[in-house]
Design an enzyme around this catalytic site. Structure first.
Site, PDB file in Angstrom:
ATOM      1  N   ASP A  20       0.859  -1.185   0.000  1.00 36.67           N
ATOM      2  CA  ASP A  20       0.000   0.000   0.000  1.00 36.67           C
ATOM      3  C   ASP A  20       0.892   1.230   0.000  1.00 36.67           C
ATOM      4  O   ASP A  20       1.989   1.208   0.573  1.00 36.67           O
ATOM      5  CB  ASP A  20      -0.914   0.004   1.223  1.00 36.67           C
ATOM      6  CG  ASP A  20      -2.031  -1.022   1.124  1.00 36.67           C
ATOM      7  OD1 ASP A  20      -2.469  -1.328   0.001  1.00 36.67           O
ATOM      8  OD2 ASP A  20      -2.478  -1.510   2.178  1.00 36.67           O
ATOM      9  N   ASP A  22      -6.921  -1.466  -4.684  1.00 35.34           N
ATOM     10  CA  ASP A  22      -8.004  -1.099  -3.774  1.00 35.34           C
ATOM     11  C   ASP A  22      -8.969  -0.116  -4.432  1.00 35.34           C
ATOM     12  O   ASP A  22     -10.190  -0.227  -4.273  1.00 35.34           O
ATOM     13  CB  ASP A  22      -7.439  -0.481  -2.490  1.00 35.34           C
ATOM     14  CG  ASP A  22      -6.532  -1.429  -1.733  1.00 35.34           C
ATOM     15  OD1 ASP A  22      -6.698  -2.658  -1.844  1.00 35.34           O
ATOM     16  OD2 ASP A  22      -5.636  -0.928  -1.020  1.00 35.34           O
TER      17      ASP A  22
END
Length: 169
Positions: A119, A141
């Site tokens: 991330d 995401d």
């Protein structure tokens, strides 16, 4: 292969390529891990975070067995979504499912390669001297959220399919 299914497959592949390319570039060329927090704007930073859990960091302390279980669940989910995509009748639903599949596969590749999902995107805002952060996320995401939004929109806005007349013989 139907044209609808093909557009969903294209959405999945493009999502997967963009997700993996962004992560590989940030890790290996930009070397985000060595840079720490990189300020892009007053409300957006690049920061490396290794997410061993699922959405919002849930189940982060699950260990290797938990990681294997999460990966198995992801594989089953992708298969179910692909079957749903093959049977969907609208372009929006098929593309939404393709986005979800591409994002899930992208994050699954991270889990296999690194033991965690990469991330890197962080939105934040300062109000009254206090900083509020959103969760750190990635392009996979974003695709998953966009895919879910497309499915919701499609389910509430698209006209219901026409039923065939019932023959009473």
């Amino acid at each position: 292969m139907s044209p609808l299914f093909r557009s969903g497959l294209i959405a999945a592949v493009v999502t997967l390529i963009l997700d993996q390319a962004s992560k590989l570039w940030l890790l290996n060329i930009f070397e985000l891990g060595h840079r720490g927090v990189v300020t892009v704007t007053s409300f957006f930073d690049l920061v490396l975070a290794w997410n061993t859990g699922i959405s919002y960091g849930w189940f982060q302390d699950s260990g290797p067995v938990g990681q294997a279980i999460l990966l198995a669940i992801k594989v089953v989910a992708v298969i179910v979504l692909a079957l749903w995509m093959a049977r969907s009748g609208t372009r929006l639903a098929v593309i939404g499912l393709g986005l979800i599949i591409g994002g899930a596969v992208g994050n699954g590749i991270d889990r296999l390669a690194y033991g965690a999902v990469v991330d890197f995107a962080l939105f934040h805002i300062e109000i009254g001297g206090k900083t509020y952060n959103w969760y750190v996320f990635n392009l996979a995401d974003v695709a998953i959220v966009a895919g879910v939004a497309a499915l919701l929109y499609d389910s509430f806005v698209s006209p219901a399919p026409q039923k065939r007349p019932h023959n009473k013989g």
